[in-house]
Design an enzyme around this catalytic site. Sequence first.
Site, PDB file in Angstrom:
ATOM      1  N   TYR A 194      -3.107  -2.774  11.949  1.00 40.79           N
ATOM      2  CA  TYR A 194      -4.305  -2.890  12.919  1.00 40.79           C
ATOM      3  C   TYR A 194      -4.705  -4.414  13.036  1.00 40.79           C
ATOM      4  CZ  TYR A 194      -9.217  -2.544  14.786  1.00 40.79           C
ATOM      5  OH  TYR A 194     -10.248  -2.823  15.834  1.00 40.79           O
ATOM      6  N   GLU A 216     -10.244   1.164  -3.518  1.00 39.64           N
ATOM      7  CA  GLU A 216      -9.311   0.661  -4.585  1.00 39.64           C
ATOM      8  C   GLU A 216     -10.146   0.615  -6.058  1.00 39.64           C
ATOM      9  OE1 GLU A 216      -6.149   0.193  -4.547  1.00 39.64           O
ATOM     10  OE2 GLU A 216      -5.657  -0.018  -2.268  1.00 39.64           O
ATOM     11  N   HIS A 273      -9.437   4.162  -7.199  1.00 41.39           N
ATOM     12  CA  HIS A 273      -8.095   4.205  -7.753  1.00 41.39           C
ATOM     13  C   HIS A 273      -8.119   3.683  -9.113  1.00 41.39           C
ATOM     14  CE1 HIS A 273      -6.751   3.979  -2.887  1.00 41.39           C
ATOM     15  NE2 HIS A 273      -7.595   4.990  -3.378  1.00 41.39           N
ATOM     16  N   GLU A 300      -4.146   4.973   0.668  1.00 37.10           N
ATOM     17  CA  GLU A 300      -3.351   4.122   0.738  1.00 37.10           C
ATOM     18  C   GLU A 300      -2.575   4.122   2.349  1.00 37.10           C
ATOM     19  OE1 GLU A 300      -3.618   2.108  -1.573  1.00 37.10           O
ATOM     20  OE2 GLU A 300      -3.538   3.402  -3.591  1.00 37.10           O
ATOM     21  N   GLU A 344       0.865  -1.391  -0.134  1.00 35.24           N
ATOM     22  CA  GLU A 344       0.006   0.004  -0.001  1.00 35.24           C
ATOM     23  C   GLU A 344       0.865   1.418  -0.045  1.00 35.24           C
ATOM     24  OE1 GLU A 344      -3.141   0.202  -0.300  1.00 35.24           O
ATOM     25  OE2 GLU A 344      -4.014  -1.681   0.274  1.00 35.24           O
ATOM     26  N   GLU A 389      -2.529  -2.498  -8.462  1.00 40.88           N
ATOM     27  CA  GLU A 389      -4.095  -2.242  -7.734  1.00 40.88           C
ATOM     28  C   GLU A 389      -5.076  -2.908  -8.619  1.00 40.88           C
ATOM     29  OE1 GLU A 389      -4.442   1.803  -5.441  1.00 40.88           O
ATOM     30  OE2 GLU A 389      -3.757   2.201  -7.555  1.00 40.88           O
TER      31      GLU A 389
END
Length: 266
Positions: free
Chosen positions: A95, A193, A196, A86, A55, A159
Amino acid sequence: PIRYQWAMDLYDQAVANTWFPNEIQLGEDLGDFERMSDDERHALTHLLSYFNPNELLVNKALAFGVYPYVNAAECHLYLAKQMWEEANHCMSFEYVLETFPIDREAAYESHVTVPSMARKEEFEVKYITRMTEQTLDISTTEGKQDFVRNLIAYNVILEGIWFYSGFMVALSFRQRNLLRNFGSLIDWIVRDESLHLKFGINLILTVLEENPDVATPEFADEIRQMILDAVDMEADYNRDLLPSGILGLNADYINQYVKYLADRRL
């Protein structure tokens, strides 16, 4: 004045999509992770090992290979939001890594120790290195073609094919009532995404429309081969991701989807 309404529309949509990882609670998923088989835990760890740093690779590609070469303010607005997204995705995978009992050192070492993963990164790093070491002269056909190569490497291949292949595996757990909250996190990432990808493809098509000298038959063949090589790399990676298969999914099945994605992108 707005030249490219599609870029402004994507910016507005991206802002409306804003979210934060800690809005999702992973406590239930932690119980699922402990009950999962070794092959299932391996697949999830493999995905996180790949997604987390890549990312941020996309951000480098945007900062060095796209942002400096576009002039429209609405494109700069969208790219700024994409770069934040990103970073947000990277922290989302961080996380998950912090929440699940995953060997972080082993996860990060995968980039060196797993040849199929290292090969994919080597492909992308080649373009990053070129972007950071060279300034493109986009007044020339060669410079414009280099700009398109960078867009293909990151927007379309990384991507639009490699990430989507991983999303399919990540979301497959939820179909079996596992990792449902992680699945929601992936839903939000996919939503970003998809924009993107749309921005990158619109940008490529705009370059081709405004610069008819770029799309020579030889260049078209080269771009097509880049994407076909990427399919081969992803096929090897998926065999390492699922060496034995898991319930309802194996590498051959995922690779059918990879070929479907490549056909759509081409």
